[in-house]
Design an enzyme around this catalytic site. Sequence first.
Site, short mmCIF file in Angstrom:
data_model
loop_
_atom_site.label_atom_id
_atom_site.label_comp_id
_atom_site.label_asym_id
_atom_site.label_seq_id
_atom_site.Cartn_x
_atom_site.Cartn_y
_atom_site.Cartn_z
N SER A 189 -47.87 -6.09 18.19
CA SER A 189 -46.97 -6.84 19.05
C SER A 189 -46.20 -7.88 18.24
O SER A 189 -45.53 -7.53 17.28
CB SER A 189 -47.77 -7.48 20.20
OG SER A 189 -46.91 -8.01 21.17
N ASP A 263 -46.28 1.44 27.33
CA ASP A 263 -46.26 0.00 27.11
C ASP A 263 -45.38 -0.65 28.18
O ASP A 263 -44.17 -0.38 28.25
CB ASP A 263 -45.71 -0.30 25.71
CG ASP A 263 -45.90 -1.75 25.30
OD1 ASP A 263 -45.95 -2.62 26.19
OD2 ASP A 263 -45.97 -2.01 24.09
N HIS A 309 -49.64 -1.45 26.27
CA HIS A 309 -49.41 -2.48 25.25
C HIS A 309 -50.69 -2.90 24.55
O HIS A 309 -50.69 -3.14 23.35
CB HIS A 309 -48.74 -3.70 25.87
CG HIS A 309 -48.29 -4.71 24.86
ND1 HIS A 309 -47.23 -4.48 24.00
CD2 HIS A 309 -48.76 -5.95 24.54
CE1 HIS A 309 -47.07 -5.52 23.21
NE2 HIS A 309 -47.98 -6.42 23.51
#
Length: 344
Positions: A189, A263, A309
């Site tokens: 991320s 995600d 995610h």
Amino acid sequence: MSNFLPSLETFAKGTLATAATLSTVGAGLLWYGQNYLIYPSAFPPGSRIEVPAPSDFGIPYQDLELRTPDGILIRCYLLPQRKSLHADHPEAVRVPYDDSESDDEFIASRPTVVMFHGNGGNLGHRIPLAKIIFMKMRCNVLMCSYRGYGLSEGSPSEKGIQIDSQTVLDYLTSDPNFNKTPIILYGQSIGGAVAIDLASRNPSKIGALILENTFTSLPSLVPHALPLLGPFSFLCHQKWDSASKIHLIPATTPILMLSGARDDLVPKAHMRALWEAVAKRGEKKTSGGKEYKVGLERAKYMEFKSGGHNDTCVQTGYWPAVADFVASLGTPVAPEKSNPDPKT
């Protein structure tokens, strides 16, 4: 009807006033409060004081305290390899070594993976991932704790975290053992943005990158992550503009990109756009009248159809792909077949 018109006028004025107020509040929230939105270091609750240690997972480690050039103390975990690791930890994969070499020499012979975590939680929540890299791939691991996260001092910001990541790299390159190892940056991320930024500023010092579910830039992410604040994305002063930095990373630097198709925080289009930027960095060569690119063959993009995610790293095939990638850099490692259950 005449009595109704003033009501419409009043309603219109009220609506405009409300819109203006909401716009002002939205703009103020994004401008002044964005660091709290982007770097929620206290979430989940207790993340600033309750930091798991590698020893909680049966991993030998060293507490590493680094003082940044601007005076902030960041507290990291260092997991250096040693020859006899498999003797004390049966889960550790045995790798060949020379009986005459010291542990320091063994450390220098193994890759070093620097882990840059996402924007929530702390480095302790990623220890299950570090354990795979350390035990199964037999890499040295340095887990970076950004300023304002976990037990590190200070408050997080783009500029500050850039200083933190550089401080970590400077530590490795100044150490007589680690400066001989290939340095691999692993970022999840926002950690992927940290890795891209660091590699772009130190192109000759980074051996490879592993990037998971990261974004092209924060302003371009705001309309999706915070739809109500989308109209004010131009006020986002925390840029992390990875798309503009990819071309600064040499085409010969291997890059593995791991994307979760489901995600819901960072749309997969961001990873695909970054992949296109990676493809464009290839150096054009001509042979036999044909033009081709050098370097692209060292980059790979993988998409996991069920990956969200926070759980792409537990998808089937994820860790074998990482192990194969690390092995392709010239250091044999064993693929990891089981999946961790990390708190991400």
